[in-house]
Design a protein around this motif. Structure first.
Motif, short mmCIF file in Angstrom:
data_model
loop_
_atom_site.label_atom_id
_atom_site.label_comp_id
_atom_site.label_asym_id
_atom_site.label_seq_id
_atom_site.Cartn_x
_atom_site.Cartn_y
_atom_site.Cartn_z
N PHE A 4 -7.20 7.96 -4.01
CA PHE A 4 -6.47 6.77 -3.60
C PHE A 4 -7.07 6.21 -2.32
O PHE A 4 -7.28 5.01 -2.17
CB PHE A 4 -4.99 7.08 -3.39
N SER A 5 -7.41 7.11 -1.37
CA SER A 5 -7.97 6.59 -0.11
C SER A 5 -9.33 5.96 -0.39
O SER A 5 -9.72 4.97 0.24
CB SER A 5 -8.11 7.72 0.89
N LEU A 6 -10.04 6.49 -1.40
CA LEU A 6 -11.32 5.86 -1.76
C LEU A 6 -11.08 4.44 -2.24
O LEU A 6 -11.74 3.48 -1.83
CB LEU A 6 -11.96 6.69 -2.88
N LEU A 7 -10.06 4.28 -3.10
CA LEU A 7 -9.73 2.93 -3.60
C LEU A 7 -9.40 2.01 -2.45
O LEU A 7 -9.86 0.86 -2.38
CB LEU A 7 -8.53 3.03 -4.55
N LEU A 8 -8.59 2.51 -1.51
CA LEU A 8 -8.21 1.68 -0.36
C LEU A 8 -9.43 1.26 0.42
O LEU A 8 -9.60 0.09 0.80
CB LEU A 8 -7.26 2.46 0.55
N LYS A 9 -10.34 2.21 0.63
CA LYS A 9 -11.55 1.90 1.39
C LYS A 9 -12.33 0.80 0.70
O LYS A 9 -12.75 -0.19 1.30
CB LYS A 9 -12.40 3.16 1.48
N ILE A 48 0.84 -1.20 0.00
CA ILE A 48 0.00 0.00 0.00
C ILE A 48 0.87 1.25 0.00
O ILE A 48 0.61 2.24 -0.70
CB ILE A 48 -0.96 -0.04 1.20
N ASP A 49 2.00 1.22 0.76
CA ASP A 49 2.87 2.40 0.76
C ASP A 49 3.43 2.64 -0.65
O ASP A 49 3.43 3.77 -1.15
CB ASP A 49 4.04 2.17 1.72
N ARG A 50 3.86 1.55 -1.33
CA ARG A 50 4.40 1.74 -2.71
C ARG A 50 3.32 2.35 -3.60
O ARG A 50 3.56 3.28 -4.35
CB ARG A 50 4.82 0.38 -3.29
N LEU A 51 2.09 1.83 -3.48
CA LEU A 51 1.02 2.36 -4.34
C LEU A 51 0.78 3.84 -4.03
O LEU A 51 0.53 4.64 -4.92
CB LEU A 51 -0.27 1.57 -4.11
N GLN A 52 0.91 4.18 -2.74
CA GLN A 52 0.72 5.60 -2.37
C GLN A 52 1.71 6.46 -3.14
O GLN A 52 1.33 7.46 -3.76
CB GLN A 52 0.96 5.75 -0.86
#
Lengths: 70, 125
Positions: B66-71, B49-53
Protein backbone atom coordinates in the motif's frame (compact mmCIF):
# COMPACT_ATOMS: atom_id res chain seq x y z
CA UNK A 1 -1.92 25.79 8.21
CA UNK A 2 -1.17 29.03 6.44
CA UNK A 3 -4.43 28.61 4.58
CA UNK A 4 -7.62 30.55 5.27
CA UNK A 5 -10.37 31.48 2.89
CA UNK A 6 -9.56 35.20 2.91
CA UNK A 7 -5.80 34.51 3.11
CA UNK A 8 -5.71 32.73 -0.25
CA UNK A 9 -7.85 35.16 -2.24
CA UNK A 10 -6.00 38.08 -0.66
CA UNK A 11 -2.68 36.51 -1.69
CA UNK A 12 -3.85 36.07 -5.27
CA UNK A 13 -5.14 39.62 -5.49
CA UNK A 14 -1.89 40.94 -3.99
CA UNK A 15 0.13 39.13 -6.64
CA UNK A 16 -2.11 40.44 -9.39
CA UNK A 17 -1.82 43.95 -7.95
CA UNK A 18 1.97 43.75 -7.97
CA UNK A 19 1.87 42.49 -11.54
CA UNK A 20 -0.34 45.32 -12.74
CA UNK A 21 1.68 47.92 -10.82
CA UNK A 22 4.93 46.67 -12.32
CA UNK A 23 3.54 46.71 -15.84
CA UNK A 24 2.28 50.29 -15.37
CA UNK A 25 5.60 51.44 -13.95
CA UNK A 26 7.36 49.76 -16.86
CA UNK A 27 5.25 51.65 -19.34
CA UNK A 28 6.05 54.95 -17.62
CA UNK A 29 9.76 54.22 -17.39
CA UNK A 30 9.87 53.10 -21.02
CA UNK A 31 8.22 56.28 -22.23
CA UNK A 32 10.55 58.43 -20.14
CA UNK A 33 13.48 56.67 -21.78
CA UNK A 34 15.01 54.76 -18.84
CA UNK A 35 14.94 51.17 -20.12
CA UNK A 36 17.22 49.55 -17.55
CA UNK A 37 15.15 50.92 -14.65
CA UNK A 38 12.08 49.32 -16.17
CA UNK A 39 13.84 45.94 -16.20
CA UNK A 40 14.99 46.41 -12.58
CA UNK A 41 11.48 47.25 -11.44
CA UNK A 42 10.01 44.16 -13.07
CA UNK A 43 12.78 42.06 -11.52
CA UNK A 44 12.03 43.52 -8.08
CA UNK A 45 8.31 42.81 -8.53
CA UNK A 46 9.07 39.25 -9.53
CA UNK A 47 11.28 38.68 -6.51
CA UNK A 48 8.69 40.17 -4.18
CA UNK A 49 5.98 37.84 -5.51
CA UNK A 50 8.32 34.88 -5.26
CA UNK A 51 9.02 35.85 -1.66
CA UNK A 52 5.28 35.61 -0.94
CA UNK A 53 4.70 32.35 -2.78
CA UNK A 54 7.68 30.29 -1.58
CA UNK A 55 6.33 29.49 1.93
CA UNK A 56 3.09 28.19 0.39
CA UNK A 57 5.00 26.01 -2.06
CA UNK A 58 7.26 24.71 0.71
CA UNK A 59 4.25 23.87 2.84
CA UNK A 60 2.50 22.10 -0.03
CA UNK A 61 5.55 19.98 -0.82
CA UNK A 62 6.10 19.04 2.83
CA UNK A 63 2.45 18.03 3.13
CA UNK A 64 2.67 15.95 -0.06
CA UNK A 65 5.90 14.34 1.14
CA UNK A 66 4.42 13.44 4.51
CA UNK A 67 1.07 12.33 3.07
CA UNK A 68 2.43 10.05 0.33
CA UNK A 69 5.44 8.93 2.37
CA UNK A 70 7.78 10.02 -0.43
CA UNK B 1 -15.43 23.00 -2.78
CA UNK B 2 -17.10 26.26 -3.82
CA UNK B 3 -14.16 28.18 -2.39
CA UNK B 4 -11.73 26.32 -4.62
CA UNK B 5 -13.82 26.91 -7.74
CA UNK B 6 -14.13 30.63 -6.98
CA UNK B 7 -10.38 30.94 -6.39
CA UNK B 8 -9.73 29.24 -9.71
CA UNK B 9 -12.10 31.43 -11.69
CA UNK B 10 -10.87 34.66 -10.06
CA UNK B 11 -7.29 33.68 -10.78
CA UNK B 12 -8.07 32.88 -14.43
CA UNK B 13 -9.46 36.37 -14.98
CA UNK B 14 -6.40 37.97 -13.37
CA UNK B 15 -4.11 35.78 -15.44
CA UNK B 16 -5.84 36.84 -18.64
CA UNK B 17 -5.44 40.43 -17.53
CA UNK B 18 -1.71 39.99 -16.98
CA UNK B 19 -1.07 37.69 -19.93
CA UNK B 20 0.01 40.13 -22.60
CA UNK B 21 1.47 42.81 -20.33
CA UNK B 22 3.57 40.60 -18.06
CA UNK B 23 3.62 36.88 -19.02
CA UNK B 24 5.92 35.93 -16.12
CA UNK B 25 3.43 37.26 -13.59
CA UNK B 26 0.69 35.27 -15.30
CA UNK B 27 2.75 32.12 -14.80
CA UNK B 28 3.49 33.00 -11.17
CA UNK B 29 -0.20 33.60 -10.60
CA UNK B 30 -1.14 30.23 -12.10
CA UNK B 31 1.53 28.51 -9.98
CA UNK B 32 0.22 30.19 -6.85
CA UNK B 33 -3.37 29.23 -7.71
CA UNK B 34 -2.43 25.59 -8.24
CA UNK B 35 -0.61 25.52 -4.91
CA UNK B 36 -3.47 27.17 -3.04
CA UNK B 37 -6.12 24.92 -4.57
CA UNK B 38 -4.11 21.81 -3.72
CA UNK B 39 -3.63 23.03 -0.16
CA UNK B 40 -7.40 23.46 -0.04
CA UNK B 41 -8.18 19.87 -0.93
CA UNK B 42 -5.31 18.18 0.93
CA UNK B 43 -7.55 17.58 3.96
CA UNK B 44 -9.99 15.55 1.89
CA UNK B 45 -7.10 13.61 0.38
CA UNK B 46 -5.79 12.67 3.82
CA UNK B 47 -9.23 11.29 4.75
CA UNK B 48 -9.42 9.21 1.58
CA UNK B 49 -5.96 7.78 2.17
CA UNK B 50 -6.86 6.75 5.73
CA UNK B 51 -10.00 4.93 4.46
CA UNK B 52 -7.93 3.15 1.82
CA UNK B 53 -5.44 2.15 4.51
CA UNK B 54 -8.23 0.42 6.45
CA UNK B 55 -9.51 -1.23 3.27
CA UNK B 56 -6.06 -2.58 2.50
CA UNK B 57 -5.63 -3.93 6.00
CA UNK B 58 -8.56 -6.31 5.36
CA UNK B 59 -6.76 -7.73 2.33
CA UNK B 60 -3.92 -8.97 4.62
CA UNK B 61 -1.35 -8.18 1.95
CA UNK B 62 2.21 -7.61 3.13
CA UNK B 63 2.42 -4.04 4.41
CA UNK B 64 4.78 -2.65 1.77
CA UNK B 65 2.38 -2.73 -1.17
CA UNK B 66 0.00 0.00 0.00
CA UNK B 67 2.79 2.44 0.82
CA UNK B 68 4.30 1.61 -2.57
CA UNK B 69 0.99 2.56 -4.21
CA UNK B 70 0.90 5.80 -2.24
CA UNK B 71 4.44 6.63 -3.27
CA UNK B 72 3.63 6.05 -6.92
CA UNK B 73 0.50 8.18 -6.58
CA UNK B 74 2.49 11.03 -5.06
CA UNK B 75 5.18 10.85 -7.73
CA UNK B 76 2.69 10.89 -10.59
CA UNK B 77 0.87 13.83 -9.03
CA UNK B 78 4.07 15.85 -8.65
CA UNK B 79 5.29 14.98 -12.15
CA UNK B 80 1.93 15.95 -13.63
CA UNK B 81 1.89 19.18 -11.62
CA UNK B 82 5.34 20.19 -12.84
CA UNK B 83 4.89 19.15 -16.45
CA UNK B 84 1.50 20.83 -16.92
CA UNK B 85 2.91 24.02 -15.40
CA UNK B 86 5.79 23.93 -17.89
CA UNK B 87 3.32 23.29 -20.72
CA UNK B 88 1.40 26.39 -19.58
CA UNK B 89 4.55 28.40 -19.89
CA UNK B 90 5.06 27.01 -23.40
CA UNK B 91 8.11 24.87 -22.59
CA UNK B 92 6.87 21.53 -23.90
CA UNK B 93 10.39 20.07 -24.03
CA UNK B 94 10.92 20.59 -20.31
CA UNK B 95 7.45 19.22 -19.60
CA UNK B 96 8.31 16.06 -21.55
CA UNK B 97 11.52 15.67 -19.54
CA UNK B 98 9.63 15.96 -16.27
CA UNK B 99 7.15 13.35 -17.44
CA UNK B 100 10.00 11.04 -18.43
CA UNK B 101 11.67 11.49 -15.05
CA UNK B 102 8.41 10.71 -13.29
CA UNK B 103 7.93 7.50 -15.27
CA UNK B 104 11.51 6.42 -14.62
CA UNK B 105 11.13 6.87 -10.89
CA UNK B 106 7.84 4.97 -10.88
CA UNK B 107 9.38 2.10 -12.82
CA UNK B 108 12.40 1.97 -10.55
CA UNK B 109 10.10 1.77 -7.52
CA UNK B 110 7.77 -0.87 -8.90
CA UNK B 111 10.45 -3.26 -10.25
CA UNK B 112 10.79 -5.28 -7.01
CA UNK B 113 7.04 -5.94 -7.04
CA UNK B 114 7.17 -7.15 -10.64
CA UNK B 115 10.07 -9.46 -9.80
CA UNK B 116 8.17 -10.84 -6.82
CA UNK B 117 5.19 -11.60 -9.06
CA UNK B 118 7.35 -13.46 -11.56
CA UNK B 119 9.05 -15.48 -8.83
CA UNK B 120 5.61 -16.45 -7.57
CA UNK B 121 4.62 -17.53 -11.08
CA UNK B 122 7.78 -19.57 -11.60
CA UNK B 123 7.24 -21.31 -8.27
CA UNK B 124 3.70 -22.23 -9.31
CA UNK B 125 4.71 -23.80 -12.64
Amino acid sequence: MLLGVCMTIQLIFRIAAVGILVSVINQILKHSGREEHAFLVSLAGLLLVLLWIVPYIAELFSIIRELFEL
Amino acid sequence: MIKIVFIGIAAVFLILLLKNAKPEFALLLSLCTCVVMMLGCVGVLAGVIDRLQELFSYAKLPGGYFSLLLKILGITYLADFGSSLCKDAGQTAIAAQIDLAGRLVVISISLPVILAVFEELVRMI
